[in-house]
Design a protein around this motif. Sequence first.
Motif, PDB file in Angstrom:
ATOM      1  N   CYS A  85      -0.205 -22.459 -16.807  1.00  0.00           N
ATOM      2  CA  CYS A  85       0.752 -23.539 -16.543  1.00  0.00           C
ATOM      3  C   CYS A  85       0.460 -24.184 -15.184  1.00  0.00           C
ATOM      4  O   CYS A  85       0.121 -23.503 -14.221  1.00  0.00           O
ATOM      5  CB  CYS A  85       2.177 -23.004 -16.566  1.00  0.00           C
ATOM      6  N   ASN A  86       0.599 -25.504 -15.113  1.00  0.00           N
ATOM      7  CA  ASN A  86       0.323 -26.269 -13.900  1.00  0.00           C
ATOM      8  C   ASN A  86       1.510 -27.144 -13.529  1.00  0.00           C
ATOM      9  O   ASN A  86       2.440 -27.312 -14.316  1.00  0.00           O
ATOM     10  CB  ASN A  86      -0.915 -27.155 -14.100  1.00  0.00           C
ATOM     11  N   ILE A  87       1.426 -27.775 -12.352  1.00  0.00           N
ATOM     12  CA  ILE A  87       2.447 -28.726 -11.914  1.00  0.00           C
ATOM     13  C   ILE A  87       2.471 -29.884 -12.901  1.00  0.00           C
ATOM     14  O   ILE A  87       1.428 -30.404 -13.306  1.00  0.00           O
ATOM     15  CB  ILE A  87       2.137 -29.231 -10.483  1.00  0.00           C
ATOM     16  N   GLY A  88       3.683 -30.301 -13.291  1.00  0.00           N
ATOM     17  CA  GLY A  88       3.836 -31.403 -14.235  1.00  0.00           C
ATOM     18  C   GLY A  88       3.992 -30.949 -15.682  1.00  0.00           C
ATOM     19  O   GLY A  88       4.428 -31.724 -16.529  1.00  0.00           O
ATOM     20  N   ASP A  89       3.639 -29.698 -15.982  1.00  0.00           N
ATOM     21  CA  ASP A  89       3.830 -29.177 -17.341  1.00  0.00           C
ATOM     22  C   ASP A  89       5.317 -29.002 -17.613  1.00  0.00           C
ATOM     23  O   ASP A  89       6.088 -28.666 -16.724  1.00  0.00           O
ATOM     24  CB  ASP A  89       3.146 -27.817 -17.522  1.00  0.00           C
ATOM     25  N   LYS A  90       5.699 -29.218 -18.861  1.00  0.00           N
ATOM     26  CA  LYS A  90       7.077 -28.961 -19.277  1.00  0.00           C
ATOM     27  C   LYS A  90       7.104 -27.623 -20.005  1.00  0.00           C
ATOM     28  O   LYS A  90       6.254 -27.362 -20.849  1.00  0.00           O
ATOM     29  CB  LYS A  90       7.591 -30.077 -20.184  1.00  0.00           C
ATOM     30  N   VAL A  91       8.063 -26.782 -19.624  1.00  0.00           N
ATOM     31  CA  VAL A  91       8.177 -25.453 -20.224  1.00  0.00           C
ATOM     32  C   VAL A  91       9.595 -25.250 -20.751  1.00  0.00           C
ATOM     33  O   VAL A  91      10.551 -25.825 -20.239  1.00  0.00           O
ATOM     34  CB  VAL A  91       7.819 -24.340 -19.222  1.00  0.00           C
TER      35      VAL A  91
END
Length: 188
Positions: free
Chosen positions: A167-173
């Motif tokens: 998971c990275n910055i900007g991903d929606k979880v």
Amino acid sequence: MATTADFKNGMCLDIDGQYFFIVEFLHVKPGKGPAFVRTKLKNVQTGRVLDKTWNSGVKVNEVRIERRPYQYSYKDDMGYHFLHTETWEEVIIAGESIEGVQFLKDGDICEAMVHAESETILTCEMPTSVTLEITYTEPGIKGDTATNTLKPATVETGAEVRVPLFCNIGDKVVIDTRDGSYKERVKE
């Protein structure tokens, strides 16, 4: 007033000034002695579950609780401001009464339990899962899906959760609001 014969799951009782939901109940008629009712009760405010045994035919105070949808608006030093989704009446709910408050964002619909006679809000429940964007986390490595290793991440509400390495910055979880656990990454 109701008696133990009227018990059903989800019924709310007033016991010594506190409200309890019946989680489960069982009428027991032993071969010897009088019948009784064994119950599991959940405290509305604290969420604690306790076992209580009642003699058959005992009168109890039934409380009428309504579930109403409220939309989150904003937070200030008075508390969390919500609007009723049908009447657009504004109410203020204390943070302690909201389960999973750290995942609350503008526009979320929550379900409040309201005492029908006094119109007081007892608790407020968020949906079981919410979709949030990651605002900060250490960079992920492509293909890092083989292990179940988790890393800390900050989501848009400011709450910190543990997410997989990819998971990275900007991903929606998707986050479970009951325990703050990661469920899945949303593909766009």
